[in-house]
Each structure stands twice: as C-alpha cells, then as structure tokens.
Design a protein around this motif. Sequence first.
Motif, PDB file in Angstrom:
ATOM      1  N   VAL A  82       0.861  -1.188   0.000  1.00 38.42           N
ATOM      2  CA  VAL A  82       0.000   0.000   0.000  1.00 38.42           C
ATOM      3  C   VAL A  82       0.899   1.242   0.000  1.00 38.42           C
ATOM      4  O   VAL A  82       1.641   1.468   0.956  1.00 38.42           O
TER       5      VAL A  82
ATOM      6  N   ASP B 133      -2.229   2.050  -4.597  1.00 37.68           N
ATOM      7  CA  ASP B 133      -1.768   3.420  -4.342  1.00 37.68           C
ATOM      8  C   ASP B 133      -2.904   4.338  -4.757  1.00 37.68           C
ATOM      9  O   ASP B 133      -3.847   3.912  -5.445  1.00 37.68           O
TER      10      ASP B 133
ATOM     11  N   PRO C 279       4.206   1.395   2.796  1.00 33.88           N
ATOM     12  CA  PRO C 279       5.125   2.521   2.615  1.00 33.88           C
ATOM     13  C   PRO C 279       4.374   3.730   2.047  1.00 33.88           C
ATOM     14  O   PRO C 279       4.898   4.435   1.174  1.00 33.88           O
ATOM     15  N   ALA C 280       3.154   3.974   2.523  1.00 34.50           N
ATOM     16  CA  ALA C 280       2.336   5.084   2.015  1.00 34.50           C
ATOM     17  C   ALA C 280       2.530   6.318   2.891  1.00 34.50           C
ATOM     18  O   ALA C 280       2.688   6.200   4.102  1.00 34.50           O
ATOM     19  N   GLY C 281       2.508   7.476   2.258  1.00 35.86           N
ATOM     20  CA  GLY C 281       2.596   8.708   3.037  1.00 35.86           C
ATOM     21  C   GLY C 281       3.675   9.620   2.512  1.00 35.86           C
ATOM     22  O   GLY C 281       4.347   9.287   1.543  1.00 35.86           O
TER      23      GLY C 281
ATOM     24  N   ILE D 162       5.950   0.876   7.413  1.00 34.63           N
ATOM     25  CA  ILE D 162       7.161   1.616   7.030  1.00 34.63           C
ATOM     26  C   ILE D 162       6.930   3.118   7.193  1.00 34.63           C
ATOM     27  O   ILE D 162       7.851   3.870   7.521  1.00 34.63           O
TER      28      ILE D 162
ATOM     29  N   SER E 231      13.394  11.113   0.938  1.00 34.83           N
ATOM     30  CA  SER E 231      14.327  10.463   1.875  1.00 34.83           C
ATOM     31  C   SER E 231      14.742   9.114   1.297  1.00 34.83           C
ATOM     32  O   SER E 231      14.512   8.834   0.122  1.00 34.83           O
TER      33      SER E 231
ATOM     34  N   MET F  90      15.892   1.649   1.732  1.00 34.31           N
ATOM     35  CA  MET F  90      14.699   1.277   2.501  1.00 34.31           C
ATOM     36  C   MET F  90      13.956   0.124   1.836  1.00 34.31           C
ATOM     37  O   MET F  90      13.416  -0.761   2.518  1.00 34.31           O
TER      38      MET F  90
END
Length: 341
Positions: A7, A34, A75-77, A116, A233, A238
């Motif tokens: 996601v 996404d 790893p959303a945001g 994450i 970043s 990652m």
Amino acid sequence: MVKVAVVGASGGIGQPLSLLLKLNPLVSDLALYDVRLAQGVAKDLSHISTNAVCRGYDKDQIGEALRGAHVVLIPAGVPRKPGMTRDDLFKINAGIVKGIVTAIGQYCPDARILIISNPVNSTVPIAVETLKAMGKFYPGNVMGVTTLDVVRAETFLADYLIAQKKNSISKQYDKTKMCKDVTVIGGHSGNTIIPVIKKKPLISTLASAYDEFVHRVQFGGDEVVKAKDGAGSATLSMALAGYRFAEQVLKSIHRENTAPIPTYVYLPGIANGVKAQAKLSTSLEYFSLPANLLDGRVTSVDDTILDSLSPQEKKLVERAVKELETNIDKGKKFVNGNSKL
Ligand SMILES: NC(=O)C1=CN([C@@H]2O[C@H](COP(=O)(O)OP(=O)(O)OC[C@H]3O[C@@H](n4cnc5c(N)ncnc54)[C@H](O)[C@@H]3O)[C@@H](O)[C@H]2O)C=CC1
Ligand SMILES: O=C([O-])CC(=O)C(=O)O
C-alpha cells in the motif's frame, strides 16, 4: 500460496520494494495499491518472468487489493524534506495510516502488517489502537519496520572498523556478514535508535570513533534527506531493508526457521513482552527488539539482549525512553481522542 499487498506501491520505496517482492518465489499474488499510478507499476512488473501474479488497484479499489492478503506492507505517506523531523510527518501520515489500517481491519484482519510510514514510533501505535477499536487486533501481527537502522549499523560499523585497522584486515569486516556483530533496538528516530554491538570488545576497537558511529546510525536518515535536497528520503536502501524484513516473514509463513529480527512491536501482547519492559525499567508499550517469528507473526522477543548492554548502550536506552513515551502517547491519542492536533 501467499498474497502480499503493498500500500503506497507507486512511491519511491513502493516501486523498488514491489520489484523485489515480484522476484520472491514465496509470493504467489502481489497486489499493488496506491492513490495514483498503481495500475502502471503493476503492468510494468507483470512483464517480469517470475510466477507471482501482479495486479494494480486504483484509489477506490483498496478492498479488492487487500481482500485475502496474508502480508500487507505500508510505505504510504509523505517523506521528509531537509529541516524536518520524522515527527513533522505526523500531521499527514497519521491519518493516512489510520485509514489504511481501518481497511485492513475490514478486508484482511488476519494479515501481518508491516509499517514503514513515518513516524514509525507513532504510526505503529496508531495501527494497534485502530485495530483494537475495531476488535481486530491480534498482537504480533503489527510490526514496525526498523530494518534500515540495522542495515546502516552493519554498513557503518564495518566502515569504521576498516578505517580503524587501516585496511590491513579489511576482509574480516565483510559488510554482508556484519549481522553477527551489531543490531539495533529502540525506536526509529534520532536518539530513540540504539545500535547494540554484539561483540563488546569492538566498542574498544572503535575507540573514539564509537560516538561517531552511534551518531551516524541514529541520524543516517538525515544524511539521505540532505543529499536528496528536497526530493525525499531513503527509498532504495529502505526498499532493500523492507524486503529483508518481509523475506523473513514470508519464510516464517512457509515454516522455515528464521533468526530473530528486530521490529518495533506492542510488548504487552508478546509472550515475554512484560519481562522485556521490566528489564527496560519502563512501562513503554512499544520497543524494537530482535523478534522471534512463527507463521510470520511475532511470538516473543529476545529480551536477553537487554542483559548484555554496555554502560554506553544502557545510557542510550535511558535517553530513548522519554522521546518514545511522547511519540507513543501522541499516536494513541490520535486514535482515542484527546489529541491536540
Ligand atoms: N521505516 C523506515 O525506516 C523508513 C520510512 N520511510 C517513510 O516511508 C514513507 C514513504 O516514503 P517514500 O516512498 O519515499 O514516499 P513517496 O512520496 O515517494 O511515496 C509515497 C506513496 O504513498 C502514496 N500514498 C499517499 N497516500 C496514500 C494512501 N492513503 N493510500 C495509498 N497510498 C498512498 C503516494 O501516492 C506515493 O506513491 C514516508 O513516510 C517515509 O518517511 C522512509 C524511509 C525509511
Ligand atoms: O529519514 C527519513 O525521514 C526516512 C527514514 O526513516 C530513514 O531514512 O531512516
């Protein structure tokens, strides 16, 4: 047959992470979700000649993406820009994580959830509280991904040891084998990140470089944010780190033995979590410790690591506790009310 959902799959982390997952033979279905571009990323990956079936899902299709998922990586945001702390991301990412976890509680409540999105110190409590409120919280299922700190600690420790020995015995410090020398516990931001040297004599070998080593592990994320100069970043390191963690979860689901791997977990829900809290002399509900996995879930943590800390490492733990308490409280209040945000 294991279905993995990512996601935030179209992002800087999501894309390379999805690529690595597409290559893993233990994954049968790879669902990419996404709010933008997931169909395109999935189509691209679907041309790779590995057996995982890769599908993309649009903004309004989160239910289909998540239904039946055994593992969900988030790893959303938004990522940081120079001058920001991870906590500065809370305002946007807290709501994003809460929304995604609510959908997980609805469509795949049994899934192992790998978080994450930053600030991890707060987003993991947000996930746990959200699931608790839904009556769908299963301790050990929610894992904060702190593996990048471990990856950095391995890299930097080898670098400093090689420099210390002036390259004469550099072969001894193979970066791919440093997991036997160092790990990381605590949280995932600045002073809450605590590198723990497993072979204590190495602390004296590092000598004056020890403090520098600790600082680089704690603030490695800032190095990348600064170098990317406003464009985000860490994404590639990652993706590797997230994959390294996910791989252990997948192996564990397939009944393979896995070595303990650090993850930021809700301690009261884990077999020896209360014992770990006592050893930490705190009532902190969340802390990253090497975790034992069974069926891809955390069953217990390696609390013995806390018996072997050096005086310097004990000080790092003491310094981490206050900040962690604040971060955890902020996440809990975001879900349960009383939040000033
Ligand atoms: N745990 C860790 O060690 C690390 C965590 N991070 C964190 O990971 C997060 C993502 O970083 P990047 O991939 O670089 O950011 P990015 O901006 O490149 O990608 C984020 C993706 O999330 C998507 N997204 C936003 N809201 C969404 C929603 N409600 N549902 C689904 N997808 C949504 C965006 O469309 C975008 O594709 C950030 O919060 C960052 O701070 C970054 C590095 C290390
Ligand atoms: O520094 C950031 O914002 C991203 C991150 O968590 C890391 O690289 O460790």
